[in-house]
Design an enzyme around this catalytic site. Structure first.
Site, PDB file in Angstrom:
ATOM      1  N   GLU A  43       0.960  -1.401   0.040  1.00 38.69           N
ATOM      2  CA  GLU A  43      -0.408   0.154   0.143  1.00 38.69           C
ATOM      3  C   GLU A  43       1.417   1.606   0.028  1.00 38.69           C
ATOM      4  O   GLU A  43       1.682   1.428   0.747  1.00 38.69           O
ATOM      5  CB  GLU A  43      -1.292  -0.004   1.674  1.00 38.69           C
ATOM      6  CG  GLU A  43      -1.590  -1.563   1.303  1.00 38.69           C
ATOM      7  CD  GLU A  43      -2.358  -1.437   2.857  1.00 38.69           C
ATOM      8  OE1 GLU A  43      -1.886  -1.129   3.651  1.00 38.69           O
ATOM      9  OE2 GLU A  43      -3.035  -2.923   2.663  1.00 38.69           O
ATOM     10  N   GLU A  74      -4.777  -6.820   2.062  1.00 32.54           N
ATOM     11  CA  GLU A  74      -3.722  -7.961   3.105  1.00 32.54           C
ATOM     12  C   GLU A  74      -3.886  -8.818   2.976  1.00 32.54           C
ATOM     13  O   GLU A  74      -2.462  -9.587   2.690  1.00 32.54           O
ATOM     14  CB  GLU A  74      -3.026  -6.876   4.614  1.00 32.54           C
ATOM     15  CG  GLU A  74      -2.563  -5.764   4.630  1.00 32.54           C
ATOM     16  CD  GLU A  74      -3.479  -4.757   4.894  1.00 32.54           C
ATOM     17  OE1 GLU A  74      -4.752  -5.270   5.431  1.00 32.54           O
ATOM     18  OE2 GLU A  74      -3.324  -4.202   5.122  1.00 32.54           O
ATOM     19  N   PHE A  97       2.182  -1.410   8.225  1.00 29.54           N
ATOM     20  CA  PHE A  97       2.821  -1.371  10.309  1.00 29.54           C
ATOM     21  C   PHE A  97       2.740  -2.925   9.726  1.00 29.54           C
ATOM     22  O   PHE A  97       2.192  -3.476  10.014  1.00 29.54           O
ATOM     23  CB  PHE A  97       1.686  -0.860  11.030  1.00 29.54           C
ATOM     24  CG  PHE A  97       2.001   0.772  10.665  1.00 29.54           C
ATOM     25  CD1 PHE A  97       1.279   1.580   9.918  1.00 29.54           C
ATOM     26  CD2 PHE A  97       2.148   1.688  12.277  1.00 29.54           C
ATOM     27  CE1 PHE A  97       1.368   2.957   9.570  1.00 29.54           C
ATOM     28  CE2 PHE A  97       2.023   3.291  11.469  1.00 29.54           C
ATOM     29  CZ  PHE A  97       1.742   3.326  10.385  1.00 29.54           C
ATOM     30  N   ASP A  99       1.673  -3.660  12.856  1.00 27.52           N
ATOM     31  CA  ASP A  99       0.920  -4.024  13.797  1.00 27.52           C
ATOM     32  C   ASP A  99      -0.948  -4.730  13.155  1.00 27.52           C
ATOM     33  O   ASP A  99      -1.762  -5.278  13.481  1.00 27.52           O
ATOM     34  CB  ASP A  99       0.043  -3.033  14.270  1.00 27.52           C
ATOM     35  CG  ASP A  99       1.512  -2.028  14.798  1.00 27.52           C
ATOM     36  OD1 ASP A  99       0.944  -1.210  15.943  1.00 27.52           O
ATOM     37  OD2 ASP A  99       2.430  -2.009  14.104  1.00 27.52           O
ATOM     38  N   PHE A 100      -0.793  -4.292  11.657  1.00 30.06           N
ATOM     39  CA  PHE A 100      -1.885  -4.175  10.466  1.00 30.06           C
ATOM     40  C   PHE A 100      -1.384  -6.297  10.039  1.00 30.06           C
ATOM     41  O   PHE A 100      -2.547  -7.071   9.136  1.00 30.06           O
ATOM     42  CB  PHE A 100      -1.837  -3.898   9.644  1.00 30.06           C
ATOM     43  CG  PHE A 100      -2.235  -2.683   9.232  1.00 30.06           C
ATOM     44  CD1 PHE A 100      -1.986  -1.660  10.609  1.00 30.06           C
ATOM     45  CD2 PHE A 100      -1.371  -1.174   8.152  1.00 30.06           C
ATOM     46  CE1 PHE A 100      -2.144  -0.305  11.071  1.00 30.06           C
ATOM     47  CE2 PHE A 100      -1.208  -0.561   8.919  1.00 30.06           C
ATOM     48  CZ  PHE A 100      -1.717  -0.091  10.188  1.00 30.06           C
ATOM     49  N   HIS A 143      -0.278   0.813  16.246  1.00 22.52           N
ATOM     50  CA  HIS A 143       0.950   1.664  14.995  1.00 22.52           C
ATOM     51  C   HIS A 143       1.975   1.146  16.426  1.00 22.52           C
ATOM     52  O   HIS A 143       2.937   2.218  15.445  1.00 22.52           O
ATOM     53  CB  HIS A 143       0.453   2.781  14.795  1.00 22.52           C
ATOM     54  CG  HIS A 143      -0.655   2.845  13.598  1.00 22.52           C
ATOM     55  ND1 HIS A 143      -2.329   2.457  14.598  1.00 22.52           N
ATOM     56  CD2 HIS A 143      -0.957   2.724  12.071  1.00 22.52           C
ATOM     57  CE1 HIS A 143      -3.143   2.614  13.627  1.00 22.52           C
ATOM     58  NE2 HIS A 143      -2.280   2.714  12.311  1.00 22.52           N
TER      59      HIS A 143
END
Lengths: 346, 334
Positions: A43, A74, A97, A99-100, A143
């Site tokens: 992205e 994702e 990130f 975190d994703f 994040h």
């Protein structure tokens, strides 16, 4: 720090200094020129050049077919990278990130990490999963994580965490050429972004030519005889700063940068611990069931008789809080590292 | 509705000013009184106000990473919300959540900073309402960039198959950070996603807050009456960057200008004037809104920062007697 810079200069015979992001991109561009099967997707990696400058300039040189912006899907695009890798290409896919990871973890740990094993070795998954990690800029719980331990815990992925530009380039060359899935975790605070100033350490001399850094070789960023500090990522620089603060007090700390978690260079850690007898592990991931426990376990297994004191500093098992005073409290600071080294030394 | 919209617009303009304090001349994201990322919603006001005006406190709203205008319209406490954004002890979340993670149980408002991940909890709130036989509803807001995400599509299906009282509101500002909508989906009208799940879908393709109001009324009444979920897509505009500090080098100048010209607040003001509302009345509303915002910001800035020991609180509602970090670490001391 002086020791570190001198070592690298000698090793590479160059004075050209790059930020970590430029070093990382240089390796990607070199590999893309050499091998048409290498492509990058994620992205905001094309026109934007990566939110954390992980792909700056690649679109201009390689075009949209090889530097692909993809929908915010994702599961689809990380899974597609697995499929393209199994078809023999060498995709690099960016998770903006770390975190994703939650929205696509099945593709990461059930497909990417396991297909080689489950196929009895008949399939390889030669892809790189790049991802931004880390806090220190007050972006709160979704994040700011590193999740080093999460990825290193699940078998089948090699896990790489550069802390300098020199390491970032060499490790990226190795990652793209590796026949296995490599999770390449770059710390936002180290990238040399104009809007998120780095400490001085990560910007280092970087050779123009390509070179690889083998996985599973930790780097002793500072040699010392009194206390062993094992760390990675941003905390390499915080540990080096703490060590230099303690010099005047006659405390001589050794700072080991793990550089790769999978494979892990146990020998370098054990050699150091046998010398100093004192071990501090510093990590920006959650404390329990993670990197700190693993390093201490390996030290205990391999050098129990040499150990006289052990300590760890990590995120104390709380989500990363937003407010500055709270994040500063939980993310191991230079001062806390210095205090811990001092305590071990006494 | 007009008051909510001018409040939200002025709020973002004031936060923009406050955010830049201490971050210049060289922009440093971690400096200044408001740290971290800041995603401002100037240009999105019609969707928050036009939808939430139909909601009661017992209706649930989930918002994404750009939540302020929705929170304001839902009636989240403005002072506490502002204190949270400044990372203060008396903030909505005691300084732990910040601007992307605002939670207010008094008006059933929650956020997720992860794309589309507010959708499943909204479905859950609707499930709870249905099981308890109440007539409350849930609304999930998301951006147009989020409609390619599994969490959204799975939520549509679950809500549809169980006839749950939930409304999904896509705020289409044309841009997912640097990615224009036409490069990530072949379906220009996001509300057409509803067809695949056999639920009503409607797109409000203008800057008309009244049209948003009408579409939302239909969808929310349908949910409240037990007739199941709906999907609405609202055209909004991103008047600022994706986050503060985003130079928008990827975005054509004309597109930025267009976003600024197509202003749903001005349009609503014109509508109100046409219906006999005087300029004085509009000015009075605006002044009242500005005063409220200024007061909230002034109050927030006076609030204390959380004590570092607060970092260890609230991990659990019922904290275990002994946690794993007890005893071994510097950080774990309580």
């Amino acid at each position: 720090m002086a020791t570190e810079s001198r070592d690298i200069t000698e090793a590479t015979e160059t004075d050209r200094e790059l930020t970590m992001s430029r070093a990382m991109v240089e390796a990607i561009a070199w590999e893309m020129r050499e091998n048409e099967e290498v492509f990058y997707m994620g992205e905001d990696v094309a026109d934007y050049g990566g939110i954390f400058s992980s792909t700056t300039g690649l679109l201009d040189e390689f075009g949209r077919d090889r530097v692909m912006d993809v929908p915010i899907s994702e599961t689809a695009f990380l899974g597609a990278a697995v499929g393209a890798a199994q078809a023999g290409m060498r995709p690099i896919a960016e998770l903006m990130f770390v975190d994703f990871f939650g929205v696509a973890m099945d593709q990461i740990y059930n497909n990417m990490a396991k297909n080689t094993y489950m196929s009895g070795g008949s399939f390889s998954v030669p892809m790189v999963l790049t991802t931004a990690v880390g806090g220190t800029y007050n972006d709160a719980g979704q994040h700011s994580q590193t999740l080093y331990g999460t990825f290193a815990h699940l078998p089948g992925m090699k896990v790489v965490v550069p802390s300098t530009a020199y390491d970032a380039k060499g490790l990226m060359h190795s990652a793209i050429r590796d026949d296995d899935p490599v999770v390449y975790m770059f710390h936002k605070r180290l990238m040399g972004l104009g809007w998120m100033p780095s400490p001085t350490g990560p910007k280092t001399p970087v050779p123009e030519e390509d070179y690889t850094i083998p996985f599973g070789e930790a780097d002793i960023k500072r040699h010392g005889n009194d206390v062993t500090v094992v760390t990675l990522g941003l905390h390499v620089h915080r540990s080096l700063e703490a060590a230099s603060q303690l010099e005047d007090d006659g405390i001589d700390a050794e700072v080991i940068d793990l550089r790769t978690l999978v494979p892990l260079d146990t020998e370098t850690v054990l050699d150091s611990v046998r010398k100093t007898g004192k071990l501090l592990v510093v990590d920006e991931d959650y404390q329990s069931f993670g990197v700190t426990g693993e390093i201490i376990a390996r030290a205990a297994e391999g050098a129990l008789d040499d150990l006289s004191a052990v300590k760890r500093l990590a995120i104390p098992d709380v989500p990363i809080p937003y407010a500055r005073s709270l994040e500063d409290e939980v993310n191991p600071s230079t001062d806390k590292i210095a205090a811990a080294i001092r305590e071990l030394h006494e | 509705m007009y008051e909510q919209m001018v409040t939200a617009r002025y709020y973002e303009e004031r936060l923009q000013e406050e955010y830049l304090v201490g971050k210049q001349p060289a922009f440093d994201i971690s400096a200044g009184p408001i740290p971290g990322e800041l995603h401002l919603a100037a240009g999105h006001e019609s969707s928050g106000a036009g939808v939430c005006i139909h909601l009661r406190d017992d209706d649930t709203v989930t918002a994404p990473h750009r939540p302020h205008h929705i929170a304001i319209a839902k009636g989240v406490d403005l002072k506490k919300m502002t204190a949270e954004i400044f990372g203060r002890e008396t903030g909505l979340c005691r300084g732990k959540g910040g601007h992307m993670h605002l939670f207010d149980p008094d008006v059933n408002f929650a956020c997720s900073g992860i794309i589309a991940q507010g959708c499943p909890p909204a479905v859950g709130a609707a499930m709870a309402a249905k099981k308890r036989n109440t007539d409350s509803v849930a609304v999930a807001f998301l951006g147009e960039g989020a409609i390619d995400q599994g969490g959204f599509l799975e939520s549509l299906n679950l809500a549809a198959v169980q006839d749950l009282p939930v409304v999904f509101v896509i705020e289409d500002n044309d841009w997912a950070i640097s990615m224009p909508k036409d490069r990530v989906t072949d379906v220009e009208d996001g509300s057409r996603r509803a067809q695949g799940f056999d639920m009503p879908g409607e797109r409000v393709d203008s800057d008309d807050a009244v049209a948003v109001y009408e579409a939302a009324e239909k969808a929310i009444m349908r949910a409240r009456d037990g007739n199941g979920p709906s999907l609405i897509e609202v055209q909004v505009h991103r008047r600022m960057g994706h986050f503060m500090g985003d130079a928008e080098a990827y975005r054509p100048e004309a597109d930025i200008e267009r976003a600024k010209q197509r202003d749903s607040i001005e349009r609503l003001a014109d509508d109100l004037r046409a219906h006999g509302v005087s300029d004085d009345d509009l000015d009075e509303i605006r002044e009242r809104a500005h005063e409220r915002v200024d007061e909230a910001i002034a109050w927030a800035k006076e609030q204390p920062e959380p004590d570092p020991s607060e970092a260890y609180e609230n991990v659990f509602t019922n904290p275990p007697a002994q946690t794993a970090t007890d005893g071994g670490s510097e950080g774990g001391e309580q």
